[in-house]
Write a protein that holds these residues in place. Structure first.
Motif, mmCIF file in Angstrom:
data_model
loop_
_atom_site.group_PDB
_atom_site.id
_atom_site.type_symbol
_atom_site.label_atom_id
_atom_site.label_comp_id
_atom_site.label_asym_id
_atom_site.label_seq_id
_atom_site.Cartn_x
_atom_site.Cartn_y
_atom_site.Cartn_z
ATOM 1 N N THR A 371 0.795 -1.231 0.000
ATOM 2 C CA THR A 371 0.000 0.000 0.000
ATOM 3 C C THR A 371 0.827 1.280 0.000
ATOM 4 O O THR A 371 0.299 2.355 -0.250
ATOM 5 N N GLN A 373 1.849 2.663 2.594
ATOM 6 C CA GLN A 373 1.502 3.375 3.822
ATOM 7 C C GLN A 373 2.579 3.165 4.886
ATOM 8 O O GLN A 373 3.168 2.087 4.992
ATOM 9 N N ALA A 411 -5.340 1.929 -1.972
ATOM 10 C CA ALA A 411 -5.434 1.773 -0.508
ATOM 11 C C ALA A 411 -6.129 2.938 0.183
ATOM 12 O O ALA A 411 -6.573 2.798 1.323
#
Length: 412
Positions: A371, A373, A411
């Motif tokens: 993702t 992240q 995401a």
């Protein structure tokens, strides 16, 4: 709709939505390849997305890439084409969004393209076609773009990212950092993305210029400068890494695709080994010339293998004079070494000023490979060049931008 009109339209709409006092699902910092792709993918999923950039127009690096025709991907992109502290980090994103996926997008907009070298795809007309395509996709998906916007500061409180800009303040549930690296500062490149990473506790690995010309000391520089503008096919090695592509002599040292490639691997203080005539046998050729044309000048004999300017320069540098018949085996082997195993120790590179990419960056250990992240900061994403993933020359860095941008976009 033209690129300029798309820029103005999204900018106007961004102002309108901001004035409503709403909260964005995501604010994306950077309107380059990765940022635009993240915005497109997220907006297609119904997310309220705002892309901010301090430049006047979007996709400036796209616009100048590939000699103005944008080497927008490489069909052979795989993990072996990328440098990173964690070499396998890029695999997930590259598999989820492939070169074929981006090519389908290009085809859907009727953009002509061609394969210049194995796997390297370029626009037939202009790199502007790719920028216009991305802006059109963003506009159609409902994403918003606001250019000419300086980022003043970022805070995370009450579950939201607060982005202070020179044109007001924005609030978002997620923040995507797609600010690129330090390469080509005249186009506005800064270290903002690294500052943001450090602010939120992410490690930033040391950065340096990549895909960049190498520079020489004064003694070596004079040799290269005398050949400035001359290009040859060459094999360039550093350690176990080798590239065979064009090599260009410059007033400061060496450039060309083979040198740009090896520059990303080269370590300061160490030699680079260059074969100026791959696929030939210099020693055999010179020995044969000694028998067949004994009165021939040595430089003339060598010019059967190399361009005349280069042959003459090597002969002068090695201090060899006279006819080929006058040269013993030892001197011919010396010439063979100079042609096939020329070792040079660059004093440095031309730096970020001309570098195509920045090596190093946000440590991938701090990010999710699926993702993008940050593992310890929910809602914070890093994509593209700001991350410690750097592609080789040939469309690989654009593919990483599309793939990492798409990963974050899915995401959000």
């Amino acid at each position: 709709m033209s690129e300029d009109k798309l820029n103005r339209r999204t900018d106007t709409l961004a102002f309108a939505e901001r004035s409503s006092g709403g909260i964005w699902d995501a604010v994306i910092l950077g309107a380059g390849a990765a940022g635009l792709m993240a915005g497109i993918v997220a907006a297609r999923r119904g997310k309220r997305v705002l892309i901010l950039d301090h430049a006047r127009t979007a996709g400036e690096k796209i616009r100048i890439s590939g000699g103005g025709r944008c080497n927008f991907t490489n069909l052979n992109a795989s993990v072996k084409n990328y440098l990173s502290g964690n070499p396998r980090f890029c695999i997930s994103a590259l598999k989820a969004y492939t070169p074929v996926d981006f090519l389908k997008l290009v085809d859907s907009h009727g953009i002509g393209w061609h394969e210049k070298t194995v796997g390297q795809l370029f626009c037939d007309e202009s790199a502007r076609d790719i920028v216009t395509m991305l802006l059109a996709e963003l506009d159609e998906a409902g994403g918003r773009l606001q250019m000419g916007t300086e980022i003043k500061g970022i805070e995370h409180r009450d579950g939201l990212f607060h982005v202070a800009t020179g044109r007001g303040s924005e609030k978002a549930r997620a923040l995507v950092v797609a600010t690129g690296g330090k390469s080509i500062p005249k186009m506005g490149a800064t270290g903002l993305g690294y500052d943001i990473a450090r602010q939120f506790g992410l490690e930033v690995l040391p950065t340096r210029a990549g895909l960049v010309p190498l520079t020489f000391s004064d003694s070596q520089k004079s040799f290269a400068a005398g050949l400035a503008g001359l290009s040859v096919d060459a094999e360039v090695r550093f350690g176990k890494v080798m590239f065979r592509e064009g090599l260009l002599f410059t007033h400061r040292g060496l450039s060309g695709p083979s040198i740009l490639q090896i520059s990303s691997y080269w370590q300061e203080g160490n030699p680079v080994t260059i074969n100026l005539a791959p696929g030939t046998n210099c020693l055999e050729s010179l020995m044969a010339a000694r028998k067949s044309n004994p009165k021939q000048d040595v430089a003339t004999s060598l010019s059967e293998i190399l361009p005349k300017r280069l042959a003459k320069a090597i002969i002068e540098r090695e201090g060899i004079k006279g006819h080929i018949a006058e040269q013993g085996d030892k001197l011919l082997r010396k010439l063979d070494e100079a042609v096939h195993r020329w070792q040079v120790i660059p004093v440095g590179t031309e730096g970020y000023r001309t570098a195509e990419v920045t090596l190093g960056g946000v440590d991938t250990k701090a990010l999710s490979s699926k993702t993008m992240q940050a593992n310890d900061v929910p809602g914070l994403y890093f994509i593209g060049e700001v991350v410690d993933v750097t592609g080789q020359l040939g469309g690989y860095n654009f593919q990483w931008a599309w793939a990492s941008g798409a990963a974050a976009g899915r995401a959000l």
